[in-house]
Every structure is written in C-alpha cells, then in structure tokens.
Design a protein around this motif. Structure first.
Motif, PDB file in Angstrom:
ATOM      1  N   ASN A 303      15.234 -21.237  12.545  1.00 40.60           N
ATOM      2  CA  ASN A 303      15.925 -21.737  14.024  1.00 40.60           C
ATOM      3  C   ASN A 303      16.748 -22.999  13.635  1.00 40.60           C
ATOM      4  OD1 ASN A 303      14.718 -20.170  16.192  1.00 40.60           O
ATOM      5  ND2 ASN A 303      12.921 -20.498  15.197  1.00 40.60           N
ATOM      6  N   TYR A 304      16.448 -23.717  12.854  1.00 40.80           N
ATOM      7  CA  TYR A 304      17.300 -24.864  12.505  1.00 40.80           C
ATOM      8  C   TYR A 304      18.834 -24.510  12.094  1.00 40.80           C
ATOM      9  CZ  TYR A 304      19.249 -29.015  10.134  1.00 40.80           C
ATOM     10  OH  TYR A 304      20.148 -30.100   9.747  1.00 40.80           O
ATOM     11  N   ASN A 305      18.896 -23.405  11.002  1.00 43.00           N
ATOM     12  CA  ASN A 305      19.973 -22.823  10.715  1.00 43.00           C
ATOM     13  C   ASN A 305      20.632 -22.159  11.778  1.00 43.00           C
ATOM     14  OD1 ASN A 305      19.360 -23.735   8.107  1.00 43.00           O
ATOM     15  ND2 ASN A 305      18.551 -21.968   7.508  1.00 43.00           N
ATOM     16  N   LYS A 306      20.193 -21.172  12.437  1.00 40.31           N
ATOM     17  CA  LYS A 306      20.689 -20.731  13.757  1.00 40.31           C
ATOM     18  C   LYS A 306      21.305 -21.661  14.858  1.00 40.31           C
ATOM     19  CE  LYS A 306      19.567 -17.395  17.394  1.00 40.31           C
ATOM     20  NZ  LYS A 306      18.640 -16.597  18.158  1.00 40.31           N
ATOM     21  N   SER A 307      20.501 -22.869  15.189  1.00 36.56           N
ATOM     22  CA  SER A 307      21.086 -23.561  16.069  1.00 36.56           C
ATOM     23  C   SER A 307      22.286 -24.369  15.654  1.00 36.56           C
ATOM     24  CB  SER A 307      19.812 -24.699  16.330  1.00 36.56           C
ATOM     25  OG  SER A 307      20.413 -25.685  17.258  1.00 36.56           O
ATOM     26  N   ARG A 308      22.365 -24.724  14.411  1.00 38.66           N
ATOM     27  CA  ARG A 308      23.636 -25.354  14.009  1.00 38.66           C
ATOM     28  C   ARG A 308      24.777 -24.342  14.134  1.00 38.66           C
ATOM     29  NH1 ARG A 308      22.864 -27.009   8.199  1.00 38.66           N
ATOM     30  NH2 ARG A 308      21.724 -25.019   8.219  1.00 38.66           N
TER      31      ARG A 308
END
Length: 432
Positions: A303-308
């Motif tokens: 989710n962190y990677n997707k958000s960025r």
C-alpha cells in the motif's frame, strides 16, 4: 542401517559363504565331480553379481527419486504465509552488524547442511524469500559496511547456484519452481542493490521471472510487489531525467516542490511513457494486495508503494486517484505490525512488562514513521500547489492545531535510519 547397505551386506555374506563352501568341497573331494561343481559355483557367483547390479540400480534410482522429488514442497503451497513473529523472535540482534552476521550465517548453514534434496532446497529458498524483507534493515542502516554486505550476498548467490546445479546434474525434472524462485530472489537482491545506491534505472532481471508459474502465495506477492516497484522506478527514472532532478530525493519536501514546479514542462511523449510505467506499477500492486489478504506484513509495504505511485500519477496528469486511502492503509498495517512485534518481544509479563529493543523492532518502527512522514510531505506538496482537501494528521493529532514543540515531541526517533530525522526536520521547517 540403510536398506541398500543391508542388502549389500547380505550379498557379501552369501558370496563369502559360497567361497568357503567351494574351498571345503575342493579339499574333501568326496566323490564329487570337481569340474561340475566349479562350473556350478561360477554360475552361482554370476547370478549373485547380476543380483547385486540389479539391486544397485534399484537403490540408485530410489536415491535419485528421493533427492529430486518435489511432492509436498513448500514452493507449491498456495496458502503459505510468512511467520514474521518467528523471525522477530529469532533475530534479536541489537544492531545492524549483529543482525547481518546472524542472518547470513543462518542462510549459509541452511545451504550447506539442510539443502541436500529438492524438497529441503525448496524450503531453504522459501526461507530466503521470507527474509527478503530483512535485508533493507541491514543495508539501509547507518553503520552497515555496504561493500562487505555485497560480498557476503554474492557468496550466498554463488552457493545457491552450486546447489541448483548439483540437483540439476541428477535430474532436471520437477525443478521449475526452484528455478523461478532462484531467479526471483536474485532479481529482488539486484533491485535492492540498485535502490540502495540511489539508482532508479533498475535492471530488467525481474522481467525474466515467469511469474504466472509461481504458486506459493508469498512468492507471488513478492513477485508482483517488486515488479510494481520495477515499473515505478522506471517511470520515476524517466521523470527525474526529463526534469533534471536525478540528484534530488524526490519524496522530500524540497524534491516534491522541485518536481511540482517543473512538471508542467514535461514533454507529452515523456508524460505518456511515465504514466504507462506508473499504471503498470499500480496494476501489479493491486495483484499483490489481492494475493496477500491474509498476510500481516506485506500489505503495509504494498500500500505504501501504491500510494506513492498514485500521487505522482495525479501530479503529472489530470487524474484524481485517492492516494491517501492507500497510505492510510499502509500506516494502519505497519502500526498494527509494530503492536504485534511489541507483543512478541515483551518479557516479564507477570511483573513490569519489558519490551526488548532489537534492530528489527527499530526497522519496522522506522517503516511506520517513514509512511507517516511521507504522507505529510505529500500533503505539504499538495498544499503548495493549491490542493487543500487532506488534513495534516499525524498519530491522531491535527498538526495544523499544534505548536512546533508539541510536534517535535510527537515525532519518533529512529537513530539507525537517517532519512527519518531528515524528513522530520523538513516537515517542521515547512510548517513553522
């Protein structure tokens, strides 16, 4: 005693008994036809030799089957999940140097002593894939000797290749899961090496992995997550090169401001290519999230990677993707994971509870703090561009209502990871 050894012993005893009997008859000669007897004994010995060869062939085939069979191997388990509490409890090192030694020693021990069959080697490969998440805790820390780390990792990769080749020399059947898992592990290590060197032009080794063949849920999750990161880095590399911001931390307040001020000059063809890469990345992050629904750890990273990725899609296009929800999900997963880690490391429950401080605990605390700070950086960047629809929330507090000292006291220290302190200073400078 092994069955094959027992059979060889019986055959040897029969031959020895036959020889003794022949010698005994030879000396007695009690009316026996010596020539016929010798011929009979030779025939008997030949029959025993044929039996020995047949048994040897059988046991050899059986040994090959035992070495190469993959029935029930862990790489085929579609319900497998990482036991992170077990890893946290196992690696209680106080700093990155101790953790590096313990981790590499455990890997080398498995490769040397517990990987003699295909099934055991598959378990070792799964262990390597499980601990992929720990490697950044080592090479991103301040006191790590990166050259020594790379040499140690290269030695492990060489050991993996030798073990794979030894299994292939016996039989190449049923080895596809092992082959693709090795390719995945090598590709992830190569990606981590590029990122550790701040090189966004990552190698295409992940594209060589035949991902659809992978069955294990964790292996598939890591494949799609890192393939998403590969496309993300390719897009960001193209963006940074086009905007001449390659030397800037693109997630810092200053880096985001610089990109935001230049993005309008991006050529349409470059913009289209960047968006193509970023959307490819999001597709793989979504696949990884779909696979990892029962995992405690990986959704926080994904989710962190997707958000960025979604944030930069919004920045360079007219899209209004909801990057905040993905970042909030990442923070929630990481926060919950840190609570679990505290539970695992808590001692003296009957008296005053005490949580053991380990380097891995600091690493996962750093991961949570990083997500919280990057969210603030992105919101600050949005506000600088006139977008003010998101609240500046940090650990439940609205920063807009806090004084500078109150915010400083809320921040979490992560001494082993310098980027946290840098981002905290950036936020304070931007807001006050």
């Amino acid at each position: 005693m092994k069955k094959s050894n027992a059979l060889y012993a019986v055959i040897f005893l029969l031959v020895l008994l036959s020889c003794c009997l022949a010698i005994w008859v030879y000396y007695l000669k009690e009316g026996k036809d010596l020539l016929n007897f010798i011929i009979s004994m030779v025939g008997f010995c030949i029959a025993l030799l044929a039996l020995f060869i047949a048994l040897r062939t059988y046991t050899s085939i059986d040994s090959v089957n035992n070495i190469t069979k993959m029935d029930g191997n862990i790489l085929d388990n579609e319900r497998y999940v990482v036991s992170l509490p077990e890893l946290i409890d196992k690696f209680r090192s106080k700093n990155e140097i101790q953790l590096e030694g313990e981790l590499f020693e455990s890997i080398e021990l498995r490769l040397k002593k517990y990987s003699n069959t295909a099934v055991l080697f598959a378990e070792t490969l799964q262990y390597l894939i499980d601990v992929i998440v720990i490697f950044p805790a080592i090479f991103n820390a301040v006191n790590t000797d990166k050259e020594y780390y790379k040499k140690r990792m290269d030695r492990i990769l060489t050991m993996i290749d030798k073990k794979r080749d030894s299994l292939h020399s016996v039989s190449r059947g049923n080895s596809i899961q092992i082959t693709e898992s090795i390719k995945l592990f090598k590709a992830v290590v190569a990606y981590q090496k590029f990122v550790a060197d701040n090189n966004f032009n990552v190698h295409a080794s992940l594209l060589h992995v035949r991902g659809p063949i992978l069955r294990n849920s964790v292996t598939r999750t890591i494949y799609h997550n890192y393939l998403g990161l590969y496309y993300n880095k390719k897009g960001m590399h193209l963006l940074r090169e086009s905007l001449c911001t390659a030397s800037v931390d693109i997630l810092s307040v200053a880096g985001l401001a610089l990109v935001g001020s230049k993005v309008k000059w991006l050529l349409p063809s470059v913009k289209a290519d960047v968006l193509m890469y970023l959307w490819f990345a999001c597709d793989h992050f979504d696949k990884a999230l779909e696979i990892s629904t029962e995992d405690l750890m990986w959704p926080g990273f994904i989710n962190y990677n997707k958000s960025r990725t979604l944030y930069f899609i919004n920045m360079i296009s007219d899209s209004t993707e909801n990057w905040v929800d993905a970042m909030d999900a990442a923070i929630l997963y990481r926060s919950r994971l840190n609570v679990l880690i505290d539970e695992v490391l808590t001692e003296n429950r009957s008296d005053t509870p005490k949580v053991i401080n380990t380097h891995l605990k600091h690493f996962f605390t750093h991961q949570e703090e990083l997500a919280r700070l990057v969210k603030l950086n992105l919101i600050i960047s949005d506000r600088a561009r006139g977008i003010k629809k998101h609240s500046m929330l940090y650990r439940g507090a609205n920063i807009d209502n806090l004084q500078k000292q109150q915010l400083v006291e809320l921040f979490v220290n992560c001494d082993s990871f310098t980027k946290i302190e840098s981002y905290q200073k950036d936020v304070i400078q931007a807001l006050f």
